[in-house]
Design a protein around this motif. Structure first.
Motif, PDB file in Angstrom:
ATOM      1  N   PHE A 165     104.379  72.021  59.467  1.00  0.00           N
ATOM      2  CA  PHE A 165     103.793  73.060  60.312  1.00  0.00           C
ATOM      3  C   PHE A 165     104.722  73.491  61.451  1.00  0.00           C
ATOM      4  N   GLY A 166     105.959  73.013  61.443  1.00  0.00           N
ATOM      5  CA  GLY A 166     106.928  73.437  62.450  1.00  0.00           C
ATOM      6  C   GLY A 166     106.628  72.921  63.837  1.00  0.00           C
ATOM      7  N   ILE A 167     106.014  71.755  63.949  1.00  0.00           N
ATOM      8  CA  ILE A 167     105.662  71.172  65.245  1.00  0.00           C
ATOM      9  C   ILE A 167     106.732  70.154  65.633  1.00  0.00           C
ATOM     10  N   THR A 168     107.265  70.283  66.830  1.00  0.00           N
ATOM     11  CA  THR A 168     108.385  69.449  67.263  1.00  0.00           C
ATOM     12  C   THR A 168     108.013  68.471  68.373  1.00  0.00           C
ATOM     13  N   THR A 169     106.744  68.336  68.675  1.00  0.00           N
ATOM     14  CA  THR A 169     106.299  67.433  69.742  1.00  0.00           C
ATOM     15  C   THR A 169     106.759  66.002  69.473  1.00  0.00           C
ATOM     16  N   LYS A 170     107.217  65.337  70.511  1.00  0.00           N
ATOM     17  CA  LYS A 170     107.674  63.950  70.394  1.00  0.00           C
ATOM     18  C   LYS A 170     106.513  63.040  69.992  1.00  0.00           C
ATOM     19  N   MET A 171     106.824  62.034  69.174  1.00  0.00           N
ATOM     20  CA  MET A 171     105.806  61.086  68.729  1.00  0.00           C
ATOM     21  C   MET A 171     106.121  59.678  69.205  1.00  0.00           C
ATOM     22  N   VAL A 172     105.061  58.868  69.330  1.00  0.00           N
ATOM     23  CA  VAL A 172     105.185  57.445  69.590  1.00  0.00           C
ATOM     24  C   VAL A 172     104.272  56.722  68.607  1.00  0.00           C
ATOM     25  N   SER A 173     104.690  55.572  68.120  1.00  0.00           N
ATOM     26  CA  SER A 173     103.906  54.831  67.140  1.00  0.00           C
ATOM     27  C   SER A 173     102.792  54.035  67.816  1.00  0.00           C
ATOM     28  N   MET A 174     101.568  54.175  67.306  1.00  0.00           N
ATOM     29  CA  MET A 174     100.451  53.360  67.767  1.00  0.00           C
ATOM     30  C   MET A 174      99.580  53.023  66.565  1.00  0.00           C
ATOM     31  N   HIS A 175      99.604  51.749  66.168  1.00  0.00           N
ATOM     32  CA  HIS A 175      98.864  51.310  64.997  1.00  0.00           C
ATOM     33  C   HIS A 175      98.051  50.072  65.340  1.00  0.00           C
ATOM     34  N   GLU A 176      97.363  49.518  64.348  1.00  0.00           N
ATOM     35  CA  GLU A 176      96.442  48.412  64.617  1.00  0.00           C
ATOM     36  C   GLU A 176      97.133  47.173  65.172  1.00  0.00           C
ATOM     37  N   TYR A 177      98.436  47.039  64.927  1.00  0.00           N
ATOM     38  CA  TYR A 177      99.137  45.831  65.369  1.00  0.00           C
ATOM     39  C   TYR A 177      99.710  45.942  66.781  1.00  0.00           C
ATOM     40  N   ASN A 178      99.871  47.166  67.290  1.00  0.00           N
ATOM     41  CA  ASN A 178     100.439  47.297  68.633  1.00  0.00           C
ATOM     42  C   ASN A 178      99.558  48.077  69.601  1.00  0.00           C
ATOM     43  N   GLU A 179      98.358  48.486  69.146  1.00  0.00           N
ATOM     44  CA  GLU A 179      97.514  49.350  69.980  1.00  0.00           C
ATOM     45  C   GLU A 179      97.211  48.729  71.335  1.00  0.00           C
ATOM     46  N   ARG A 180      96.803  47.464  71.343  1.00  0.00           N
ATOM     47  CA  ARG A 180      96.454  46.820  72.615  1.00  0.00           C
ATOM     48  C   ARG A 180      97.640  46.795  73.577  1.00  0.00           C
ATOM     49  N   ASP A 181      98.849  46.601  73.033  1.00  0.00           N
ATOM     50  CA  ASP A 181     100.036  46.571  73.882  1.00  0.00           C
ATOM     51  C   ASP A 181     100.407  47.951  74.394  1.00  0.00           C
ATOM     52  N   LYS A 182     100.051  48.979  73.665  1.00  0.00           N
ATOM     53  CA  LYS A 182     100.410  50.348  74.028  1.00  0.00           C
ATOM     54  C   LYS A 182      99.431  50.995  75.012  1.00  0.00           C
ATOM     55  N   VAL A 183      98.226  50.462  75.101  1.00  0.00           N
ATOM     56  CA  VAL A 183      97.178  51.138  75.858  1.00  0.00           C
ATOM     57  C   VAL A 183      97.584  51.408  77.302  1.00  0.00           C
ATOM     58  N   SER A 184      98.057  50.404  78.013  1.00  0.00           N
ATOM     59  CA  SER A 184      98.399  50.570  79.439  1.00  0.00           C
ATOM     60  C   SER A 184      99.450  51.665  79.627  1.00  0.00           C
ATOM     61  N   GLU A 185     100.465  51.640  78.791  1.00  0.00           N
ATOM     62  CA  GLU A 185     101.529  52.639  78.861  1.00  0.00           C
ATOM     63  C   GLU A 185     100.994  54.048  78.634  1.00  0.00           C
ATOM     64  N   LEU A 186     100.117  54.200  77.643  1.00  0.00           N
ATOM     65  CA  LEU A 186      99.593  55.529  77.319  1.00  0.00           C
ATOM     66  C   LEU A 186      98.576  56.009  78.347  1.00  0.00           C
ATOM     67  N   ILE A 187      97.820  55.078  78.921  1.00  0.00           N
ATOM     68  CA  ILE A 187      96.889  55.464  79.993  1.00  0.00           C
ATOM     69  C   ILE A 187      97.673  56.003  81.179  1.00  0.00           C
ATOM     70  N   ALA A 188      98.751  55.326  81.537  1.00  0.00           N
ATOM     71  CA  ALA A 188      99.593  55.797  82.646  1.00  0.00           C
ATOM     72  C   ALA A 188     100.169  57.171  82.321  1.00  0.00           C
ATOM     73  N   PHE A 189     100.577  57.370  81.073  1.00  0.00           N
ATOM     74  CA  PHE A 189     101.123  58.660  80.664  1.00  0.00           C
ATOM     75  C   PHE A 189     100.095  59.768  80.831  1.00  0.00           C
ATOM     76  N   MET A 190      98.859  59.483  80.453  1.00  0.00           N
ATOM     77  CA  MET A 190      97.824  60.522  80.481  1.00  0.00           C
ATOM     78  C   MET A 190      97.361  60.877  81.895  1.00  0.00           C
ATOM     79  N   GLN A 191      97.745  60.100  82.877  1.00  0.00           N
ATOM     80  CA  GLN A 191      97.428  60.463  84.259  1.00  0.00           C
ATOM     81  C   GLN A 191      98.122  61.755  84.647  1.00  0.00           C
ATOM     82  N   ARG A 192      99.194  62.079  83.913  1.00  0.00           N
ATOM     83  CA  ARG A 192      99.961  63.282  84.265  1.00  0.00           C
ATOM     84  C   ARG A 192     100.343  64.136  83.055  1.00  0.00           C
ATOM     85  N   GLY A 193      99.974  63.664  81.856  1.00  0.00           N
ATOM     86  CA  GLY A 193     100.388  64.394  80.669  1.00  0.00           C
ATOM     87  C   GLY A 193      99.298  64.494  79.622  1.00  0.00           C
TER      88      GLY A 193
END
Length: 281
Positions: A50-78
């Motif tokens: 679909f021609g979408i170039t947005t940056k991606m980050v991996s979040m799956h069942e094995y790392n979701e809990r570790d990623k939550v804090s980082e992504l919550i902080a990101f969403m405070q401004r993004g």
């Protein structure tokens, strides 16, 4: 960081047919500052199409809990978009911990609706759809799977399960043993794809059909069962049934029904009649 609206956008993607991608989903994925994807390599092909170039980050069942804090902080401004490999995130897919944490942090959570295999199957199954239960994937091992199904033997609502192709034959055999061969059911496979198959029948008919056709043991599978048909006065509810089963393991039917009536507030005669049915099974 862009001026996009911050928050978490839960974006459904196609389950097979790319034409099921909605214009709104495309807009959100294009506007987002970051996309959290279950598998970035898999989703990368979708975004490229679909021609979408947005940056991606991996979040799956094995790392979701570790990623939550980082992504919550990101969403405070993004602006973060959450996608799974296919269908609606969180429905037998990762994302629950992130969504819950976003609510706790006061971050807006916005659903972007779209494809969902369970709902697509239900809409075409011809089974009662006013009340249903979705239970995802049954346990992998036979003993655990049968115990799992036993919990729903007397469930009056339509039951919806996912199953993997390499276990589907064994799963149907266990359903047959627990629910009985005459229970109406629907087998839905590869929905929206080239080899889409939707077949209704009794459990014994579907079991034998799948066993005799290896092609039906491939792809993404949804199995739907008609709920147990009972007279309204025979339905006591899951919690009352649980109490009654515990008491029946230790007491005669009459005593178990009387004690269950005191615990649940239901009528003793109603519980007694229901207990007789459990004892017979």
């Amino acid at each position: 960081m862009t001026k996009n609206s911050s928050g978490l956008y839960v974006v459904a993607t196609p389950i097979g047919n790319l034409q099921d991608m909605t214009p709104r989903a495309l807009e959100i994925l294009s506007r987002a500052d970051l996309i959290a994807a279950e598998d970035t390599r898999h989703s990368g092909k979708l975004l490229q199409h679909f021609g979408i170039t947005t940056k991606m980050v991996s979040m799956h069942e094995y790392n979701e809990r570790d990623k939550v804090s980082e992504l919550i902080a990101f969403m405070q401004r993004g602006m973060l978009a959450l996608i799974s490999d296919a269908g609606t995130p969180l429905i037998s897919d990762p994302g629950f911990n992130l969504v819950r944490a976003a609510h706790a942090a006061g971050i807006a959570v916005i659903p972007i609706p779209g494809a969902c295999a369970a709902i697509a199957a239900l809409s075409a199954a011809g089974l009662p759809s006013n009340r249903f239960v979705f239970e995802g994937f049954p346990p992998a091992k036979t003993s655990a799977r049968r115990a799992f199904f036993e919990q729903y033997k007397y469930e009056p609502r339509t039951l919806i399960f996912y199953e993997s192709p390499h276990r589907v034959q064994e799963c149907l055999a266990d359903m047959l043993a627990v629910f009985g061969g005459e229970r109406p059911a629907v087998f839905a496979r590869e929905l929206t794809k080239q080899f889409e198959t939707i077949r209704a029948g009794t459990l014994v008919e579907l079991h034998d059909w799948v066993a005799g056709d290896e092609n039906q043991q491939r792809g993404e599978i949804v199995i739907l069962l008609h709920g147990r048909e009972e007279k309204e006065d025979q339905v006591i509810g899951a919690e009352a049934e649980r109490v009654l089963r515990i008491l029946l393991a230790e007491l005669p039917v009459k005593q178990a029904a009387a004690l269950a009536a005191q615990i649940t507030g239901l009528k003793k005669n109603q519980l007694y009649q229901y207990a007789l049915g459990l004892a017979e099974d």
